[in-house]
Design a protein around this motif. Structure first.
Motif, PDB file in Angstrom:
ATOM      1  N   SER A 157       0.798  -1.238  -0.043  1.00  0.00           N
ATOM      2  CA  SER A 157       0.046  -0.079  -0.020  1.00  0.00           C
ATOM      3  C   SER A 157       0.879   1.272   0.067  1.00  0.00           C
ATOM      4  O   SER A 157       0.348   2.398  -0.012  1.00  0.00           O
ATOM      5  CB  SER A 157      -0.644   0.154   1.080  1.00  0.00           C
ATOM      6  N   ASP A 158       2.312   1.189  -0.070  1.00  0.00           N
ATOM      7  CA  ASP A 158       3.032   2.177   0.011  1.00  0.00           C
ATOM      8  C   ASP A 158       3.599   2.536  -1.585  1.00  0.00           C
ATOM      9  O   ASP A 158       4.641   2.107  -1.805  1.00  0.00           O
ATOM     10  CB  ASP A 158       4.207   2.024   0.902  1.00  0.00           C
ATOM     11  N   TYR A 159       2.711   2.944  -2.215  1.00  0.00           N
ATOM     12  CA  TYR A 159       3.212   3.262  -3.695  1.00  0.00           C
ATOM     13  C   TYR A 159       2.957   4.598  -4.133  1.00  0.00           C
ATOM     14  O   TYR A 159       2.051   5.464  -3.498  1.00  0.00           O
ATOM     15  CB  TYR A 159       2.418   2.150  -4.850  1.00  0.00           C
ATOM     16  N   THR A 160       3.543   4.827  -5.215  1.00  0.00           N
ATOM     17  CA  THR A 160       3.433   6.305  -5.783  1.00  0.00           C
ATOM     18  C   THR A 160       2.676   6.565  -6.726  1.00  0.00           C
ATOM     19  O   THR A 160       2.207   7.562  -7.227  1.00  0.00           O
ATOM     20  CB  THR A 160       5.027   6.871  -6.161  1.00  0.00           C
ATOM     21  N   ARG A 161       1.868   5.515  -7.419  1.00  0.00           N
ATOM     22  CA  ARG A 161       0.916   5.672  -8.489  1.00  0.00           C
ATOM     23  C   ARG A 161      -0.219   6.319  -8.116  1.00  0.00           C
ATOM     24  O   ARG A 161      -0.660   6.119  -7.035  1.00  0.00           O
ATOM     25  CB  ARG A 161       1.036   4.195  -9.213  1.00  0.00           C
ATOM     26  N   PRO A 162      -0.953   6.883  -9.013  1.00  0.00           N
ATOM     27  CA  PRO A 162      -2.079   7.684  -8.545  1.00  0.00           C
ATOM     28  C   PRO A 162      -3.226   6.642  -8.430  1.00  0.00           C
ATOM     29  O   PRO A 162      -3.275   5.552  -9.187  1.00  0.00           O
ATOM     30  CB  PRO A 162      -2.452   8.613  -9.961  1.00  0.00           C
ATOM     31  N   THR A 163      -4.144   6.829  -7.462  1.00  0.00           N
ATOM     32  CA  THR A 163      -5.326   6.084  -7.477  1.00  0.00           C
ATOM     33  C   THR A 163      -6.706   6.609  -7.993  1.00  0.00           C
ATOM     34  O   THR A 163      -6.986   7.868  -7.968  1.00  0.00           O
ATOM     35  CB  THR A 163      -5.564   5.859  -5.750  1.00  0.00           C
ATOM     36  N   PHE A 164      -7.582   5.640  -8.356  1.00  0.00           N
ATOM     37  CA  PHE A 164      -8.687   6.177  -9.016  1.00  0.00           C
ATOM     38  C   PHE A 164      -9.873   6.195  -8.155  1.00  0.00           C
ATOM     39  O   PHE A 164      -9.931   4.985  -7.361  1.00  0.00           O
ATOM     40  CB  PHE A 164      -8.885   5.757 -10.261  1.00  0.00           C
ATOM     41  N   PRO A 165     -11.070   7.004  -8.139  1.00  0.00           N
ATOM     42  CA  PRO A 165     -12.030   6.887  -7.324  1.00  0.00           C
ATOM     43  C   PRO A 165     -12.895   5.570  -7.470  1.00  0.00           C
ATOM     44  O   PRO A 165     -12.880   5.166  -8.812  1.00  0.00           O
ATOM     45  CB  PRO A 165     -12.871   8.026  -7.441  1.00  0.00           C
ATOM     46  N   ASN A 166     -13.746   5.202  -6.608  1.00  0.00           N
ATOM     47  CA  ASN A 166     -14.599   3.999  -7.132  1.00  0.00           C
ATOM     48  C   ASN A 166     -15.778   4.595  -7.477  1.00  0.00           C
ATOM     49  O   ASN A 166     -16.658   5.003  -6.623  1.00  0.00           O
ATOM     50  CB  ASN A 166     -14.778   3.216  -5.606  1.00  0.00           C
ATOM     51  N   GLN A 167     -16.192   4.452  -8.880  1.00  0.00           N
ATOM     52  CA  GLN A 167     -17.035   4.887  -9.343  1.00  0.00           C
ATOM     53  C   GLN A 167     -18.327   3.958  -9.380  1.00  0.00           C
ATOM     54  O   GLN A 167     -19.536   4.413  -9.330  1.00  0.00           O
ATOM     55  CB  GLN A 167     -17.091   5.287 -10.932  1.00  0.00           C
ATOM     56  N   LEU A 168     -18.179   2.584  -9.292  1.00  0.00           N
ATOM     57  CA  LEU A 168     -19.180   1.625  -9.249  1.00  0.00           C
ATOM     58  C   LEU A 168     -20.010   1.567  -7.795  1.00  0.00           C
ATOM     59  O   LEU A 168     -21.082   1.638  -7.695  1.00  0.00           O
ATOM     60  CB  LEU A 168     -18.677   0.198  -9.406  1.00  0.00           C
ATOM     61  N   ASP A 169     -19.125   1.963  -6.753  1.00  0.00           N
ATOM     62  CA  ASP A 169     -19.738   1.837  -5.410  1.00  0.00           C
ATOM     63  C   ASP A 169     -20.716   0.779  -5.129  1.00  0.00           C
ATOM     64  O   ASP A 169     -21.778   1.067  -4.725  1.00  0.00           O
ATOM     65  CB  ASP A 169     -20.366   3.268  -5.191  1.00  0.00           C
ATOM     66  N   GLN A 170     -20.178  -0.624  -5.417  1.00  0.00           N
ATOM     67  CA  GLN A 170     -21.034  -1.564  -5.004  1.00  0.00           C
ATOM     68  C   GLN A 170     -22.303  -1.775  -6.053  1.00  0.00           C
ATOM     69  O   GLN A 170     -23.223  -2.656  -5.798  1.00  0.00           O
ATOM     70  CB  GLN A 170     -21.167  -1.964  -3.868  1.00  0.00           C
ATOM     71  N   GLU A 171     -22.305  -0.993  -7.114  1.00  0.00           N
ATOM     72  CA  GLU A 171     -23.798  -1.051  -7.765  1.00  0.00           C
ATOM     73  C   GLU A 171     -23.571  -1.646  -9.099  1.00  0.00           C
ATOM     74  O   GLU A 171     -22.758  -0.900 -10.129  1.00  0.00           O
ATOM     75  CB  GLU A 171     -24.237   0.306  -7.847  1.00  0.00           C
ATOM     76  N   PHE A 172     -23.524  -2.872  -9.344  1.00  0.00           N
ATOM     77  CA  PHE A 172     -22.975  -3.577 -10.366  1.00  0.00           C
ATOM     78  C   PHE A 172     -23.770  -3.941 -11.533  1.00  0.00           C
ATOM     79  O   PHE A 172     -23.719  -4.465 -12.392  1.00  0.00           O
ATOM     80  CB  PHE A 172     -22.420  -5.148 -10.066  1.00  0.00           C
ATOM     81  N   GLU A 173     -25.243  -3.399 -11.468  1.00  0.00           N
ATOM     82  CA  GLU A 173     -26.128  -3.404 -12.389  1.00  0.00           C
ATOM     83  C   GLU A 173     -26.482  -1.982 -12.859  1.00  0.00           C
ATOM     84  O   GLU A 173     -27.349  -1.218 -12.659  1.00  0.00           O
ATOM     85  CB  GLU A 173     -27.595  -3.971 -12.131  1.00  0.00           C
ATOM     86  N   PRO A 174     -25.840  -1.373 -13.799  1.00  0.00           N
ATOM     87  CA  PRO A 174     -25.946   0.241 -14.287  1.00  0.00           C
ATOM     88  C   PRO A 174     -27.400  -0.048 -15.230  1.00  0.00           C
ATOM     89  O   PRO A 174     -27.876  -0.977 -15.625  1.00  0.00           O
ATOM     90  CB  PRO A 174     -24.955   0.440 -15.366  1.00  0.00           C
ATOM     91  N   GLU A 175     -27.789   1.252 -15.471  1.00  0.00           N
ATOM     92  CA  GLU A 175     -29.110   1.333 -16.523  1.00  0.00           C
ATOM     93  C   GLU A 175     -29.062   0.898 -17.578  1.00  0.00           C
ATOM     94  O   GLU A 175     -29.955   0.185 -18.376  1.00  0.00           O
ATOM     95  CB  GLU A 175     -29.626   2.636 -16.009  1.00  0.00           C
ATOM     96  N   ALA A 176     -27.790   1.354 -18.391  1.00  0.00           N
ATOM     97  CA  ALA A 176     -27.596   0.972 -19.636  1.00  0.00           C
ATOM     98  C   ALA A 176     -26.165   0.800 -19.898  1.00  0.00           C
ATOM     99  O   ALA A 176     -25.344   1.169 -18.895  1.00  0.00           O
ATOM    100  CB  ALA A 176     -28.050   2.192 -20.652  1.00  0.00           C
ATOM    101  N   PRO A 177     -25.848   0.199 -21.143  1.00  0.00           N
ATOM    102  CA  PRO A 177     -24.175   0.184 -21.359  1.00  0.00           C
ATOM    103  C   PRO A 177     -23.547   1.152 -21.160  1.00  0.00           C
ATOM    104  O   PRO A 177     -23.829   2.445 -21.788  1.00  0.00           O
ATOM    105  CB  PRO A 177     -24.154  -0.595 -22.327  1.00  0.00           C
ATOM    106  N   ASN A 178     -22.253   1.417 -20.873  1.00  0.00           N
ATOM    107  CA  ASN A 178     -21.286   2.547 -20.986  1.00  0.00           C
ATOM    108  C   ASN A 178     -21.874   3.548 -19.888  1.00  0.00           C
ATOM    109  O   ASN A 178     -21.633   4.722 -20.327  1.00  0.00           O
ATOM    110  CB  ASN A 178     -20.991   2.991 -22.269  1.00  0.00           C
ATOM    111  N   GLN A 179     -22.517   3.344 -18.941  1.00  0.00           N
ATOM    112  CA  GLN A 179     -23.132   4.460 -18.169  1.00  0.00           C
ATOM    113  C   GLN A 179     -22.345   4.690 -16.853  1.00  0.00           C
ATOM    114  O   GLN A 179     -22.372   5.850 -16.226  1.00  0.00           O
ATOM    115  CB  GLN A 179     -24.424   4.124 -17.651  1.00  0.00           C
ATOM    116  N   VAL A 180     -21.272   3.743 -16.747  1.00  0.00           N
ATOM    117  CA  VAL A 180     -20.356   4.205 -15.456  1.00  0.00           C
ATOM    118  C   VAL A 180     -18.922   4.188 -16.149  1.00  0.00           C
ATOM    119  O   VAL A 180     -18.454   3.715 -16.955  1.00  0.00           O
ATOM    120  CB  VAL A 180     -20.394   2.952 -14.576  1.00  0.00           C
TER     121      VAL A 180
END
Length: 110
Positions: A87-110
């Motif tokens: 966990s001690d690394y210098t690369r950037p981290t990305f935000p969790n956009q799914l937030d445990q919602e694995f069923e989006p309304e349409a494709p390519n929405q998340v």
């Protein structure tokens, strides 16, 4: 094979189970039960305590050790937890956009 050895073998096979053999068979059943009940983690000292104090069978620890060796049972302690994530690394981290919602309304929405 000698004649006397053959008849000695036949004589042993025709007899009934002795008290010691019956006790050893019962002890083996209890050892196997406690060994598998604890997923093979327990060795002879712990199994001896279970048999002696929980099952109330009067037996020595050496007897339990010898029976376990004869049954080819050995304690295998559980593997220790080892953290494999660095966990001690210098690369950037990305935000969790799914937030445990694995069923989006349409494709390519998340």
């Amino acid at each position: 094979m000698s004649t006397s050895g053959y008849y000695s073998y036949v004589k042993r096979m025709d007899r009934e189970e002795t008290e010691r053999e019956a006790f050893n068979r019962h002890l083996d059943e209890r050892i196997l039960f406690h060994y598998h009940d604890n997923h093979g983690f327990y060795g002879s000292p712990r199994i001896y305590r279970k048999i002696r104090y929980r099952d109330n069978i009067i037996v020595s620890e050496k007897k339990v050790t010898d029976r376990m060796r004869e049954l080819d049972l050995y304690a295998s302690p559980p593997k220790k937890f080892r953290c494999t994530t660095d966990s001690d690394y210098t690369r950037p981290t990305f935000p969790n956009q799914l937030d445990q919602e694995f069923e989006p309304e349409a494709p390519n929405q998340v």
